[in-house]
Design a protein around this motif. Structure first.
Motif, PDB file in Angstrom:
ATOM      1  N   MET A   1       0.284   3.612  49.540  1.00  0.00           N
ATOM      2  CA  MET A   1       0.705   3.306  50.907  1.00  0.00           C
ATOM      3  C   MET A   1       2.217   3.068  50.955  1.00  0.00           C
ATOM      4  N   ASP A   2       2.861   3.640  51.970  1.00  0.00           N
ATOM      5  CA  ASP A   2       4.317   3.521  52.059  1.00  0.00           C
ATOM      6  C   ASP A   2       4.742   2.124  52.524  1.00  0.00           C
ATOM      7  N   GLU A   3       5.952   1.785  52.099  1.00  0.00           N
ATOM      8  CA  GLU A   3       6.579   0.556  52.615  1.00  0.00           C
ATOM      9  C   GLU A   3       7.967   0.921  53.136  1.00  0.00           C
ATOM     10  N   ILE A   4       8.495   0.084  54.020  1.00  0.00           N
ATOM     11  CA  ILE A   4       9.873   0.287  54.481  1.00  0.00           C
ATOM     12  C   ILE A   4      10.697  -0.909  54.025  1.00  0.00           C
ATOM     13  N   ILE A   5      11.848  -0.589  53.411  1.00  0.00           N
ATOM     14  CA  ILE A   5      12.712  -1.668  52.916  1.00  0.00           C
ATOM     15  C   ILE A   5      14.035  -1.614  53.682  1.00  0.00           C
ATOM     16  N   ILE A   6      14.430  -2.755  54.189  1.00  0.00           N
ATOM     17  CA  ILE A   6      15.632  -2.823  55.039  1.00  0.00           C
ATOM     18  C   ILE A   6      16.567  -3.923  54.524  1.00  0.00           C
ATOM     19  N   GLU A   7      17.849  -3.571  54.418  1.00  0.00           N
ATOM     20  CA  GLU A   7      18.890  -4.591  54.199  1.00  0.00           C
ATOM     21  C   GLU A   7      19.531  -4.812  55.554  1.00  0.00           C
ATOM     22  N   GLY A   8      19.351  -5.978  56.122  1.00  0.00           N
ATOM     23  CA  GLY A   8      19.791  -6.184  57.504  1.00  0.00           C
ATOM     24  C   GLY A   8      21.261  -6.533  57.648  1.00  0.00           C
ATOM     25  N   GLY A   9      21.673  -6.608  58.899  1.00  0.00           N
ATOM     26  CA  GLY A   9      23.003  -7.150  59.180  1.00  0.00           C
ATOM     27  C   GLY A   9      24.045  -6.134  59.604  1.00  0.00           C
ATOM     28  N   THR A  10      23.700  -4.846  59.649  1.00  0.00           N
ATOM     29  CA  THR A  10      24.709  -3.852  60.037  1.00  0.00           C
ATOM     30  C   THR A  10      24.598  -3.550  61.536  1.00  0.00           C
ATOM     31  N   PRO A  11      25.711  -3.642  62.280  1.00  0.00           N
ATOM     32  CA  PRO A  11      25.657  -3.201  63.684  1.00  0.00           C
ATOM     33  C   PRO A  11      25.410  -1.690  63.722  1.00  0.00           C
ATOM     34  N   LEU A  12      24.475  -1.257  64.499  1.00  0.00           N
ATOM     35  CA  LEU A  12      24.123   0.169  64.519  1.00  0.00           C
ATOM     36  C   LEU A  12      24.948   0.896  65.577  1.00  0.00           C
ATOM     37  N   SER A  13      25.432   2.072  65.217  1.00  0.00           N
ATOM     38  CA  SER A  13      26.190   2.814  66.219  1.00  0.00           C
ATOM     39  C   SER A  13      26.011   4.318  66.033  1.00  0.00           C
ATOM     40  N   GLY A  14      26.222   5.026  67.127  1.00  0.00           N
ATOM     41  CA  GLY A  14      26.106   6.486  67.089  1.00  0.00           C
ATOM     42  C   GLY A  14      25.130   6.971  68.152  1.00  0.00           C
ATOM     43  N   GLU A  15      24.659   8.199  67.953  1.00  0.00           N
ATOM     44  CA  GLU A  15      23.760   8.816  68.939  1.00  0.00           C
ATOM     45  C   GLU A  15      22.389   9.036  68.326  1.00  0.00           C
ATOM     46  N   VAL A  16      21.374   8.903  69.140  1.00  0.00           N
ATOM     47  CA  VAL A  16      20.024   9.162  68.640  1.00  0.00           C
ATOM     48  C   VAL A  16      19.263   9.913  69.730  1.00  0.00           C
ATOM     49  N   SER A  17      18.460  10.876  69.299  1.00  0.00           N
ATOM     50  CA  SER A  17      17.702  11.653  70.272  1.00  0.00           C
ATOM     51  C   SER A  17      16.232  11.218  70.245  1.00  0.00           C
ATOM     52  N   VAL A  18      15.710  10.943  71.420  1.00  0.00           N
ATOM     53  CA  VAL A  18      14.351  10.430  71.534  1.00  0.00           C
ATOM     54  C   VAL A  18      13.344  11.584  71.455  1.00  0.00           C
ATOM     55  N   SER A  19      12.226  11.348  70.800  1.00  0.00           N
ATOM     56  CA  SER A  19      11.174  12.372  70.670  1.00  0.00           C
ATOM     57  C   SER A  19      10.284  12.390  71.913  1.00  0.00           C
ATOM     58  N   GLY A  20       9.353  13.324  71.916  1.00  0.00           N
ATOM     59  CA  GLY A  20       8.390  13.403  73.012  1.00  0.00           C
ATOM     60  C   GLY A  20       7.463  12.188  72.990  1.00  0.00           C
ATOM     61  N   ALA A  21       6.901  11.858  74.144  1.00  0.00           N
ATOM     62  CA  ALA A  21       6.091  10.642  74.279  1.00  0.00           C
ATOM     63  C   ALA A  21       4.676  10.855  73.749  1.00  0.00           C
ATOM     64  N   LYS A  22       4.302  10.044  72.772  1.00  0.00           N
ATOM     65  CA  LYS A  22       2.926  10.065  72.257  1.00  0.00           C
ATOM     66  C   LYS A  22       1.915   9.911  73.400  1.00  0.00           C
ATOM     67  N   ASN A  23       2.144   8.909  74.260  1.00  0.00           N
ATOM     68  CA  ASN A  23       1.139   8.598  75.277  1.00  0.00           C
ATOM     69  C   ASN A  23       1.126   9.590  76.439  1.00  0.00           C
ATOM     70  N   ALA A  24       2.100  10.513  76.443  1.00  0.00           N
ATOM     71  CA  ALA A  24       2.009  11.641  77.385  1.00  0.00           C
ATOM     72  C   ALA A  24       1.355  12.827  76.681  1.00  0.00           C
ATOM     73  N   ALA A  25       1.729  13.056  75.417  1.00  0.00           N
ATOM     74  CA  ALA A  25       1.198  14.213  74.680  1.00  0.00           C
ATOM     75  C   ALA A  25      -0.318  14.121  74.497  1.00  0.00           C
ATOM     76  N   LEU A  26      -0.818  12.914  74.220  1.00  0.00           N
ATOM     77  CA  LEU A  26      -2.264  12.777  73.933  1.00  0.00           C
ATOM     78  C   LEU A  26      -3.144  13.237  75.109  1.00  0.00           C
ATOM     79  N   ALA A 378      13.457  -6.655  63.444  1.00  0.00           N
ATOM     80  CA  ALA A 378      13.769  -7.953  62.833  1.00  0.00           C
ATOM     81  C   ALA A 378      14.474  -7.742  61.496  1.00  0.00           C
ATOM     82  N   GLY A 379      13.983  -6.774  60.722  1.00  0.00           N
ATOM     83  CA  GLY A 379      14.606  -6.468  59.434  1.00  0.00           C
ATOM     84  C   GLY A 379      16.045  -5.988  59.595  1.00  0.00           C
ATOM     85  N   LEU A 380      16.304  -5.250  60.663  1.00  0.00           N
ATOM     86  CA  LEU A 380      17.652  -4.700  60.880  1.00  0.00           C
ATOM     87  C   LEU A 380      18.680  -5.789  61.184  1.00  0.00           C
TER      88      LEU A 380
END
Ligand code: EPU
Length: 419
Positions: A1-26, A378-380
């Motif tokens: 099983m996968d885990e996600i590991i995060i080192e927090g504390g960095t202000p995030l910046s830049g551009e991000v593109s949103v994916s299609g909506a799960k609750n519309a696609a279903l 929270a981790g971020l």
């Protein structure tokens, strides 16, 4: 099983593109079984829940081919009318095949979903509406067995504006004899998106997106090519991430109209929000003000953003109250956030949050989809390392979330946990 590991504390910046909506696609994918033929869906997110509905349709004789974010579906050979327990257990939205199966095959056998981590989640309003449309409904051995010689238009009042209930009834009514009026219908953008697809298929639906939906039954529908709307909850998750980390993120490919409740609340927290032609830009960095929220059906504040907003309030200045009015058990993320240093007290459906200066990284466990997203947030922002286990919950509904956050500057990675 996968885990996600995060080192927090960095202000995030830049551009991000949103994916299609799960609750519309279903529901849109489920709607393809209303008629036989070749459908094409674009902007479909690559997610575990989408795999689940595709597998469900394949098992009914439907041909499904996925090429990245495009899905081709040929429903000509649909030959079964059952959604078995093993599949519904993995994804309760499998219930969305009930309405279309009944409309096309005149019968359906669908496992009752049962409760889930966030609440009891009954489907009585789906079943009551279908019986008003003339279906004979029996509950037997944990299954709903529905049949109808002919569905007939009816007046249906929904006690609660249920989202998948409105979708199921809309899909059942499009091929019924006569007019169906759904009152107190859900108004979520995903309902209007489904109605848009059904109308393109030849249905006659008016008022989707409002509390009264009128459906005039038609004799025939045809297959279509269609595009899934952007995921407002994914967009909202990135917007909160910008405010939370004191970052500056341009969230692209989203519809700001669908995000009004969140934009309003985020502005009150002190975040700077700019709605632009190419997306929504959110800039944090100043003091985070405490703001109360109460979840409500759309256009109210979405329950699917409650856990993420709670993380922001955990590091805000002062006290806030979050009231969860949609699901009775949707505070399961709280105990994990407390382990990271959040000061939250639960009383019934209210969470009282006293902002703390810092969260601290900790090993935590994801319990449901939106709870997992809150733990990533929270981790971020936390000091130190956060290790999130059971991230399969996250994979149900967020496409490549950790990759998108990494591109915004986060120190985040996915690892395969040791057995
Ligand atoms: N309810 C009933 N009887 C019914 C149907 C619903 O009492 O027959 C109650 C539910 O128990 C709940 C309330 O009505 O307390 C609203 O539930 P609704 O039916 O609207 O929820 P849903 O259709 O099961 C969809 C989304 C959820 C989202 C809710 C609320 C899909 C596939 N799921 O669920 O999404 O939280 O609407 O907006 O569209 C998620 O994506 O993480 C998620 C849980």
């Amino acid at each position: 099983m996968d885990e996600i590991i995060i080192e927090g504390g960095t202000p995030l910046s830049g551009e991000v593109s949103v994916s299609g909506a799960k609750n519309a696609a279903l529901p849109m994918i489920a709607a393809s079984i209303l008629t036989g033929g070749k459908f094409t869906f674009r902007n479909v997110p690559v997610l575990r829940d989408i795999d689940s509905i595709e597998r469900l349709l394949s098992d009914m004789g439907v041909a499904v081919e996925t090429l990245g974010n495009t899905v081709h579906i040929d429903t000509a050979d649909l030959n079964r009318f059952e959604a078995p327990y093993e599949q519904v257990r993995q994804m309760r939205a499998s219930i969305l095949v009930l309405g279309p199966l009944l409309a096309r095959m005149k019968k359906a056998r669908v496992s009752l979903p049962g409760g889930c981590a966030i609440g009891a989640r009954p489907i009585d309003l789906h079943l009551n509406g279908l019986s008003l449309l003339g279906a004979d409904i029996k509950l037997s051995h944990g299954y709903v067995e529905a049949s109808a010689k002919k569905l007939k238009g009816a007046e249906i009042y929904l006690d609660l504006p249920t989202v998948t209930g409105t979708e199921n009834l809309m899909m059942a009514a499009v091929l019924a004899d006569g007019v169906t009026i759904l009152r107190n219908a859900a108004r979520e953008p995903e309902i209007a998106a489904l109605a848009g697809m059904l109308n393109k298929m030849g249905a006659d639906i008016k008022g989707a997106g409002s509390p009264i939906i009128t459906i005039c039954g038609v004799k025939k529908l045809k297959p279509v090519s269609t595009v899934v709307i952007p995921d407002r909850i994914e967009a909202g998750t990135f917007m909160v991430a910008a405010a939370l980390t004191g970052g500056d993120i341009l969230v692209k490919n989203c519809n700001p109209d669908h995000l009004q409740a969140l934009i309003h609340k985020l502005e009150k927290t002190g975040a700077k929000i700019q709605v632009r032609d190419d997306g929504v830009r959110v800039k944090g960095g100043g003091r985070i003000n405490s703001v109360d929220i109460r979840t409500l059906p759309y256009p109210g504040f979405p329950t699917d953003m409650q856990a993420q907003f709670m993380v922001l309030m955990s590091v805000a200045n002062g006290f806030s109250v979050i009231s969860e009015n949609i699901f009775e058990n949707r505070f399961i993320h709280v105990s994990e956030l407390q382990r990271m240093g959040a000061d939250i007290t639960i009383s019934g459906n209210h969470a009282m949050i006293k902002g703390v200066p810092k969260l601290s990284g900790a090993p935590v466990m994801a319990t449901d989809l939106r709870a997992s997203a809150s733990l990533v947030l929270a981790g971020l922002v936390a000091k130190g390392t956060t290790r999130i286990s059971r991230v399969y919950h996250l994979d149900r509904g967020y496409e490549a979330l950790e990759k998108k956050f990494a591109r915004l500057g986060a120190t985040i990675k996915r690892v395969r946990a040791k057995a």
